[in-house]
Design an enzyme around this catalytic site. Structure first.
Site, PDB file in Angstrom:
ATOM      1  N   ARG A  96      -2.287  -3.364  11.316  1.00 32.85           N
ATOM      2  CA  ARG A  96      -3.258  -4.092  10.480  1.00 32.85           C
ATOM      3  C   ARG A  96      -3.186  -3.697   9.008  1.00 32.85           C
ATOM      4  NH1 ARG A  96      -8.677  -3.742  13.910  1.00 32.85           N
ATOM      5  NH2 ARG A  96      -7.768  -1.772  14.547  1.00 32.85           N
ATOM      6  N   HIS A 130       0.306  -8.160  14.908  1.00 39.46           N
ATOM      7  CA  HIS A 130      -0.853  -8.607  14.133  1.00 39.46           C
ATOM      8  C   HIS A 130      -0.458  -9.691  13.117  1.00 39.46           C
ATOM      9  CE1 HIS A 130      -4.659  -8.702  12.205  1.00 39.46           C
ATOM     10  NE2 HIS A 130      -4.153  -8.287  11.065  1.00 39.46           N
ATOM     11  N   ASP A 169     -11.566 -15.619  12.390  1.00 36.69           N
ATOM     12  CA  ASP A 169     -11.316 -15.340  10.967  1.00 36.69           C
ATOM     13  C   ASP A 169     -10.114 -16.174  10.533  1.00 36.69           C
ATOM     14  OD1 ASP A 169      -9.079 -13.952  11.982  1.00 36.69           O
ATOM     15  OD2 ASP A 169     -10.136 -12.051  11.984  1.00 36.69           O
ATOM     16  N   LYS A 192     -15.203 -14.943   8.020  1.00 35.89           N
ATOM     17  CA  LYS A 192     -15.540 -13.525   8.280  1.00 35.89           C
ATOM     18  C   LYS A 192     -15.213 -12.663   7.072  1.00 35.89           C
ATOM     19  CE  LYS A 192     -12.816 -10.299  10.520  1.00 35.89           C
ATOM     20  NZ  LYS A 192     -11.993  -9.795  11.623  1.00 35.89           N
ATOM     21  N   ARG A 194     -14.794  -8.582   6.024  1.00 35.17           N
ATOM     22  CA  ARG A 194     -14.757  -7.220   6.574  1.00 35.17           C
ATOM     23  C   ARG A 194     -15.437  -6.272   5.594  1.00 35.17           C
ATOM     24  NH1 ARG A 194     -13.245  -4.451  10.603  1.00 35.17           N
ATOM     25  NH2 ARG A 194     -12.091  -6.045  11.734  1.00 35.17           N
ATOM     26  N   ASP A 218      -8.232 -14.146  19.607  1.00 33.31           N
ATOM     27  CA  ASP A 218      -7.934 -13.097  18.628  1.00 33.31           C
ATOM     28  C   ASP A 218      -6.740 -12.301  19.145  1.00 33.31           C
ATOM     29  OD1 ASP A 218      -8.168 -11.398  16.441  1.00 33.31           O
ATOM     30  OD2 ASP A 218     -10.329 -11.141  16.662  1.00 33.31           O
TER      31      ASP A 218
HETATM   32  C1  R5P Z   1      -8.303  -8.848  12.310  1.00 26.40           C
HETATM   33  O1  R5P Z   1      -7.609  -9.297  11.424  1.00 26.40           O
HETATM   34  C2  R5P Z   1      -7.898  -8.887  13.755  1.00 26.40           C
HETATM   35  O2  R5P Z   1      -7.277 -10.092  14.088  1.00 26.40           O
HETATM   36  C3  R5P Z   1      -9.088  -8.647  14.659  1.00 26.40           C
HETATM   37  O3  R5P Z   1     -10.018  -9.691  14.466  1.00 26.40           O
HETATM   38  C4  R5P Z   1      -9.763  -7.338  14.343  1.00 26.40           C
HETATM   39  O4  R5P Z   1      -8.818  -6.325  14.323  1.00 26.40           O
HETATM   40  C5  R5P Z   1     -10.815  -7.024  15.350  1.00 26.40           C
HETATM   41  O5  R5P Z   1     -11.435  -5.818  15.004  1.00 26.40           O
HETATM   42  P1  R5P Z   1     -12.906  -5.492  15.499  1.00 26.40           P
HETATM   43  O6  R5P Z   1     -12.945  -5.751  16.977  1.00 26.40           O
HETATM   44  O7  R5P Z   1     -13.093  -4.042  15.143  1.00 26.40           O
HETATM   45  O8  R5P Z   1     -13.842  -6.379  14.742  1.00 26.40           O
END
Ligand code: R5P
Length: 314
Positions: A96, A130, A169, A192, A194, A218
């Site tokens: 990521r 990812h 997202d 979304k 972060r 996801d």
């Molecule tokens: C983000 O870009 C990924 O695709 C996931 O949405 C993310 O890593 C999920 O992380 P969490 O479960 O901590 O929100």
């Protein structure tokens, strides 16, 4: 499959055993342990000279340990004169951090690519990276499979009705479109933001989910914040039923608590990462699907120098 050897690290031996079973081969024998100070000790108990060696290791939590173990394994195979070494990484951690989008941050995905190559990997086989462009961080062949056929086959058995594919997202829009192509349905996107590694804020939804079955897709569920908030938002906008499909169930920190409290009806992940008993007990709506046949078939084809592109669905 003369000359094919398949080995497992300690991160996901269950999946490695299932892959080996699909291939009709025993897992290579090793003596893999920790020294008293925590350093990793490895000895191969099978001869690999001139072999086509595959080492299965997800770099899931504890990621640092599993990554180091993979590097040590590759070094060991190289020094034991394996002809070709393929790092089979069902879950590729550290992915990521794949760009420098602010000052003074590392690009860990590139660092891991460099480490694997320096250790001696000749190829990488992985699943739902990812970001596709991480393949370009390597100067060796990378096969990036998609778990979509496995997840879609399962989701297709559920009674879906009018369906909207929701990307939680902007990063997952392309992935949602692949599912929409196979299962049908419209597309919607959640805006979304972060806030930190474990906190996200889902602001609004672009698209229509009113009275629909929502399938939210996801690549990773880590702390569960993205999915839990996504489910809340789609319910607020009138979704009748919420199904979640994700490739990698990292399920760390507050994930189990967040997901068990989220307004979702069904959650499906794959077995790229072993799920602890506690998560199984609490997440009653969780289904785990195996990618062993997908990965096993890719290994068989790589070994025979056959095309694996028909396994790529994205
Ligand atoms: C983000 O870009 C990924 O695709 C996931 O949405 C993310 O890593 C999920 O992380 P969490 O479960 O901590 O929100």
């Amino acid at each position: 499959m003369t000359g094919l050897r398949i080995f497992s690290g300690r991160s996901n031996r269950g999946l490695a055993e299932r892959i080996a079973e699909y291939l009709g081969l025993p897992l290579g024998r090793t003596q893999l342990d920790d020294f008293p100070d925590g350093e990793i000790s490895l000895k191969l108990l099978d001869d690999v000279r001139g072999c086509d060696a595959f080492i299965v290791q997800s770099t899931c939590p504890p990621g640092n340990k599993h990554l180091m173990e993979l590097l040590i394994f590759i070094d060991c195979l190289k020094r034991a004169s394996a002809k070709r070494i393929t790092a089979v990484i069902p879950y590729f951690g550290y992915a990521r951090q794949d760009r420098k989008d602010e000052g003074r941050v590392p690009i860990t995905a590139k660092l891991v690519a460099n480490l694997l190559t320096t250790a001696g990997a000749n190829r990488v086989l992985t699943l739902d990276l990812h970001a596709h462009q991480i393949q370009g961080f390597f100067d060796i062949p990378v096969d990036n499979l998609s778990a979509e056929p496995v997840l879609s086959a399962h989701i297709g058995t559920l009674d879906l009705g009018p369906l909207t594919l929701v990307s939680p997202d902007v990063g997952n829009v392309k992935r949602a479109r692949v599912y929409a192509n196979h299962l049908g349905g419209d597309l919607a996107i959640i805006d979304k933001r972060r806030i930190s590694g474990s906190e996200t804020q889902s602001m609004a939804i672009i698209g229509d989910v009113q009275d629909k079955t929502v399938l939210m897709v996801d690549d990773i569920i880590a702390t569960g914040g993205t999915i839990a908030q996504g489910c809340t938002i789609v319910r607020k906008y009138g979704a009748k039923r919420v199904i979640v499909a994700a490739t990698h169930g990292v399920l760390c920190g507050p994930a189990v608590e967040r997901l068990s409290g989220a307004p979702l009806d069904h959650l499906a992940v794959t077995d790229t990462i072993p799920t602890c008993d506690e998560a199984h007990r609490q997440l009653t709506k969780l289904t785990i699907l195996s990618v062993c046949e997908l990965m096993g078939e890719a290994i068989r084809r790589i070994h025979r120098n056959e095309s694996v592109s028909s396994l790529f669905m994205s």
